[in-house]
Design an enzyme around this catalytic site. Structure first.
Site: not given
Ligand code: NAP
Length: 295
Positions: A53, A97, A120
């Site tokens: 990422k 994460q 997200d």
């Protein structure tokens, strides 16, 4: 005849190149899109996802305010960091994460992120928007799959679509997205309570597999010509690899590709799209926030 292999890597490159171009435009107005990825601990898979990422962020010309916390970080430390990043006007997107270490409540942490920075798409506000059809951040993996289907020319309108898996990050949002009028699919969601899975999968024009187990779908479960999207990422031991493992999906690729019309490989299918859509969402967050600030 063997299936057309959908090249997720190539489509992801296209999406990222388009985002990078738009980043240049924002930069010329003094806005540098910025993402903060929070990683707690050193779970090898998570470390590898976060590295991917951050590389994509840099390649798109975005700023990176990621924070790596030790495994021993407390829930309060993570929440304090999120509050700080929520208030930081130079940060447009925040991502934690997952999975988090067991002593930290994932829901509490996800819900602490400002919905405007929730790239997200896991905050209840964005989940609600997805459900009600309002504009909000779409979860990256399902959004990436929808883009892949479109780019590959797989028609979703009226397509019998079966999603295997009902997780909050893949299965459920995938079903909700394809139900939208713009995709107009007929969607069935299967899970471990489904009796006779093959009965459903054999009727699918589009089969999206996110079970988390290798070989969940074999050739005898697939309708001839169907589009099969393999979301799974499973590490299996492989002594011929330097890392000692290789990645396989949830679909029995070699047999299914002989029956399906389209198939995504693992790696190189859905995975790269997830990262591309994260970069896309970060750009969107920066555009939204700068617009709200009148820039
Ligand atoms: P998850 O939370 O473990 O959910 C798996 C779902 O599949 C559950 O709903 C489960 O049903 C269902 N399931 C499991 N075995 C099944 C079977 N034999 N028949 C029918 N349903 C079955 O997993 P997830 O987070 O959604 O992830 C799924 C897979 O995608 C994993 O391999 C993960 O690594 C991968 N993934 C990839 C990406 C990417 O970017 N490529 C992103 C996210 C996830 P129950 O609800 O009844 O337990």
């Amino acid at each position: 005849m063997s299936a057309i292999v959908i090249d997720g890597k190539a489509v992801a490159e296209e999406v990222k190149a388009d985002v990078a171009k738009k980043v240049e435009g924002l930069k010329s107005r003094g806005i540098v899109p910025c993402l903060a990825v929070i990683l707690v601990g050193e779970n090898p898979a998570s470390v590898s996802y976060v590295t991917g990422k951050r590389k994509a962020l840099a390649a798109a010309g975005m700023a990176d305010k990621s924070v790596l916390l030790p495994e021993t970080a407390t829930e309060q430390q993570v929440l304090d960091l999120i509050h700080e990043l929520n208030e930081d006007s130079s940060v447009h997107g925040i991502l934690v994460q997952l999975p988090l270490p067991k002593h930290i409540d994932e829901k509490k942490v996800t819900n602490a992120i400002s919905p405007e920075k929730d790239v997200d798409g896991f905050h209840p506000v964005n989940v609600g928007k997805l459900l009600s059809g309002e504009k909000g951040f779409l979860p990256c993996t399902p959004h990436g799959i929808a883009v892949l289907l479109k780019k590959a020319g797989v028609a979703t309108d009226g397509a019998n679509t079966v999603v295997i898996g009902r997780s909050n990050i893949v299965g459920k949002p995938m079903a909700l997205l394809l139900l939208r009028r713009e995709y107009n699919a007929t969607v069935t969601v299967c899970h471990t309570g489904t009796k006779n899975l093959a009965e459903y999968t054999k009727k699918a024009d589009i089969l999206i597999v996110a079970s988390g187990h290798p070989h969940t779908v074999t050739a005898d479960m697939v309708k001839s010509g169907a589009a099969v999207i393999d979301v799974g990422v499973n590490r299996i031991p492989d002594s011929s690899k330097k890392s000692g493992f290789r990645l396989i999906g949830d679909v029995d690729y070699d047999s299914v590709k002989e029956v399906a019309g389209y198939i995504t490989p693992v790696p190189g299918g859905v995975g790269p799209m997830t990262i591309a859509m994260l970069i896309y969402n970060t750009l969107e967050a920066a555009e939204n926030i700068s617009l709200a600030e009148g820039k």
